[in-house]
Design an enzyme around this catalytic site. Sequence first.
Site, PDB file in Angstrom:
ATOM      1  N   SER A   1       0.803  -1.222   0.000  1.00  0.00           N
ATOM      2  CA  SER A   1       0.000   0.000   0.000  1.00  0.00           C
ATOM      3  C   SER A   1       0.834   1.270   0.000  1.00  0.00           C
ATOM      4  CB  SER A   1      -0.921   0.013   1.218  1.00  0.00           C
ATOM      5  OG  SER A   1      -0.156  -0.162   2.396  1.00  0.00           O
TER       6      SER A   1
ATOM      7  N   ASP B   1      -4.568   7.194   7.997  1.00  0.00           N
ATOM      8  CA  ASP B   1      -5.696   6.313   8.352  1.00  0.00           C
ATOM      9  C   ASP B   1      -5.319   5.249   9.379  1.00  0.00           C
ATOM     10  OD1 ASP B   1      -4.013   4.787   6.865  1.00  0.00           O
ATOM     11  OD2 ASP B   1      -5.484   4.175   5.349  1.00  0.00           O
TER      12      ASP B   1
ATOM     13  N   HIS C   1      -1.324   4.223   6.982  1.00  0.00           N
ATOM     14  CA  HIS C   1      -0.582   4.903   5.911  1.00  0.00           C
ATOM     15  C   HIS C   1      -0.295   6.363   6.246  1.00  0.00           C
ATOM     16  CE1 HIS C   1      -3.142   1.670   4.180  1.00  0.00           C
ATOM     17  NE2 HIS C   1      -1.942   1.285   3.781  1.00  0.00           N
TER      18      HIS C   1
END
Length: 392
Positions: A44, A356, A359
């Site tokens: 990610s 979040d 991240h």
Amino acid sequence: MEFSRRRNFPVECVLFFLLLNQVVNGNVNKEPCHFPAVFNFGDSNSDTGGLSAAFGQAGPPHGESFFHHPAGRYCDGRLVIDFIAQSFRLPFLSAVLDSLGSNFTHGANFATAGSTIRPQNTTLHQSGFSPFSLNVQWYQFNDFHQRVQAILAKKDDNRVFKTLVPQLEDFSRALYTFDIGQNDLTAGLFQNLTADEVKASVPDILGQFKTVIKNIYNNQEGRSFWIHNTGPFGCLPYVLDRQLATAGQVDKHGCVGPFNDLAQFFNHRLKETVDQLREELPKATITYVDVYSVKYALITQATRNGFVHPLRACCGHGGKYNYNMHIGCGGKVKVNGKDILVGKACKDPTVMVNWDGVHYTQAANKWIFDRIVNGSFSDPPTPIALACHKQY
Ligand SMILES: *[C@@H]1O[C@H](CO)[C@@H](O)[C@H](O)[C@H]1NC(C)=O
Ligand SMILES: *[C@@H]1O[C@H](CO)[C@@H](O)[C@H](O)[C@H]1NC(C)=O
Ligand SMILES: *[C@@H]1O[C@H](CO)[C@@H](O)[C@H](O)[C@H]1NC(C)=O
Ligand SMILES: *[C@@H]1O[C@H](CO)[C@@H](O)[C@H](O)[C@H]1NC(C)=O
């Protein structure tokens, strides 16, 4: 003979200063690489739409600070890989899994959120880890390469496709970027393995990493590799909130020391792996980038760097870290019988480090990019624009 002898001293003098200059700054007089394409592999930290294409879009408020709509990124805006593409004046990388609106002329992105180096033997639903582990990303890349060859070889009606794919020679001239490994470590911890048990799996993890680099070198003639190490995940809300550690393991910055030690253990082994690869792949230029130190400095010296609350998520729901693993950013929560969007709780994401709980914010990503771009955290200390030139 006579002529050259008389010039001996000054020539050596000039050579000496040239050499000194090379030692002090090995990058003088090097032409920027003009990478025609970037091929990215990872999780990610560099997913520009892969997981969203396969499993559904990460909804608002993702993307709102820059794209003004969800853009396949687990972030309010751009990721480090986006800043890298921009620094080369290339378009943002299309996720290879995005079937519409993609243009791969200047590269492709194989990263998906939740990706590991090793296949996990569990589904995304069971464990949260992506089925697109690094070996799968390599299959996809190899297939991509073969399709590009087929498209470019056809003389007939392939015009549209030809404007969407890289040139064949771009595969050897491209920059290959990697940011993966953190999920292999957390996967072990979330299965309740001890840090020592996870450490024992690192040689296998890095063996599989090595295989992929070699495949790209041998099959696509990839030559320039830019490899990020893994970050201090012991400082991330999603790890802190799981309370896998005992109170005594939390350091003065609020991070779980043994987990950061595990990340650094992995990083030392990764650096050794890069050294081995340099010997085994003599035509490759491989740069190891210490992203860990940059992220750790940002989190532990947030105030000094213009940021606040480095351990709190900007977008999340409740608790000490504004993070709840069951109620994530962009999700819904029932309040008095009504569905409420889990949105941005922080006033100003430009001063937040964490987006979040898992991240980094766009502002943090920009800060990180600004520190790694000139090579001051690289081994060897190569700026990214010169990452095709060997310096070791
Ligand atoms: C997945 O299963 C295979 C076969 O049993 C095993 O070799 C591998 O180590 C497993 N992967 C992980 C990450 O545990
Ligand atoms: C894809 O991008 C390239 C380079 O930016 C451009 O020349 C080409 O026209 C684009 N293809 C399409 C179909 O838009
Ligand atoms: C790990 O341990 C916790 C706490 O003892 C437990 O709730 C959880 O189910 C365990 N997870 C696994 C995958 O065994
Ligand atoms: C690289 O950039 C950082 C941050 O902008 C700066 O502090 C550092 O001195 C630079 N290093 C080199 C070698 O130019």
